[in-house]
Scaffold this motif. Sequence first.
Motif, PDB file in Angstrom:
ATOM      1  N   THR A 262      21.121 -14.640  26.930  1.00 30.53           N
ATOM      2  CA  THR A 262      22.158 -15.287  26.129  1.00 30.53           C
ATOM      3  C   THR A 262      22.208 -16.776  26.448  1.00 30.53           C
ATOM      4  O   THR A 262      21.656 -17.238  27.453  1.00 30.53           O
ATOM      5  N   ASP A 263      22.889 -17.536  25.604  1.00 33.28           N
ATOM      6  CA  ASP A 263      23.050 -18.964  25.875  1.00 33.28           C
ATOM      7  C   ASP A 263      23.754 -19.179  27.207  1.00 33.28           C
ATOM      8  O   ASP A 263      23.419 -20.100  27.959  1.00 33.28           O
ATOM      9  N   GLU A 264      24.719 -18.329  27.491  1.00 30.47           N
ATOM     10  CA  GLU A 264      25.462 -18.437  28.750  1.00 30.47           C
ATOM     11  C   GLU A 264      24.540 -18.168  29.945  1.00 30.47           C
ATOM     12  O   GLU A 264      24.592 -18.875  30.960  1.00 30.47           O
ATOM     13  N   ARG A 266      21.299 -18.513  30.014  1.00 32.04           N
ATOM     14  CA  ARG A 266      20.333 -19.603  30.146  1.00 32.04           C
ATOM     15  C   ARG A 266      20.960 -20.819  30.814  1.00 32.04           C
ATOM     16  O   ARG A 266      20.323 -21.500  31.619  1.00 32.04           O
TER      17      ARG A 266
END
Length: 294
Positions: A262-264, A266
């Motif tokens: 997820t962006d979080e 990463r």
Amino acid sequence: MSISAQGPQCIWELGAKLGEGPFWHAAEAALYLVDIKGRRLHRCAEDGSARQSWDMPAEIGFALPMEGGGLVCGLPGKLLRFSPETGAFTPLLELEADIPGNRLNDGYVDSQGALWFGSMDNGESAPTGALYRLSPDGALQQKGSGIVITNGPCHSPDGRTFYHTDTLGKVVYAYDAAPDGTLSNKREFVRTTEPGHPDGSVVDSEGCVWVAMFGGARVDRYSPEGKVVATVAFPCPNITKVAFGGADLRTVFASTAWKGMTDEARAAHPQAGGVFSFRVETPGQQQHKYKGSL
């Protein structure tokens, strides 16, 4: 097993979506690896300097050295020869034309100069993958089938044991191996533990099997009897494969990936997709070249 005290260090913040297949090219004193989803081939020096990258025409599962120069590259449905010096591609072999949803995955060259590699469902759900051996004379043999994600082909130092991984099944299998590539006595070598799935594998000079754990933030080293004898923790979750290199084959390189994060996640693991290295006491085995005359 002694491992450098500082642990894995990121030598190239490459940001590969699916970094894979590192190998050490001794003649060039260089590390090669691929980014499957990024459709790129990369090369750097042992310390991560002297960086070069090439665009590939499709998702590249592996690149391995060929006798006489160049690299044999596994792309969906075909093998190509690639010259890093000229950028030229030469067709070598086509396969699995009837399975357009497949792509090629992890590869390895044995001491006989034969190329082992797997295919897999690119959607990672159908058991359409197979294990192949391409002999130096160009004969292609299927050595296994019915696998979703094939991974980790490698041999013991004496060549008498072959290993292959069913990633989704979380199992590394061992086989008795003959010099002509015949496999027999398939058995469960390791059923890996949580977290993560077994990805690429490599065998060191003592016969211990190093298994990269995708989603497990680690690499496990197993004895020839299948017992964990060392674990190397990483600062990012998706470790895909390790390779031994450097002049003494005691530098271990690792490819990683940010695929599926997820962006979080990463943001929390900024080095995901980078190239790492660490030092060990026990060296690896030398990298062989595919001897095919295709």
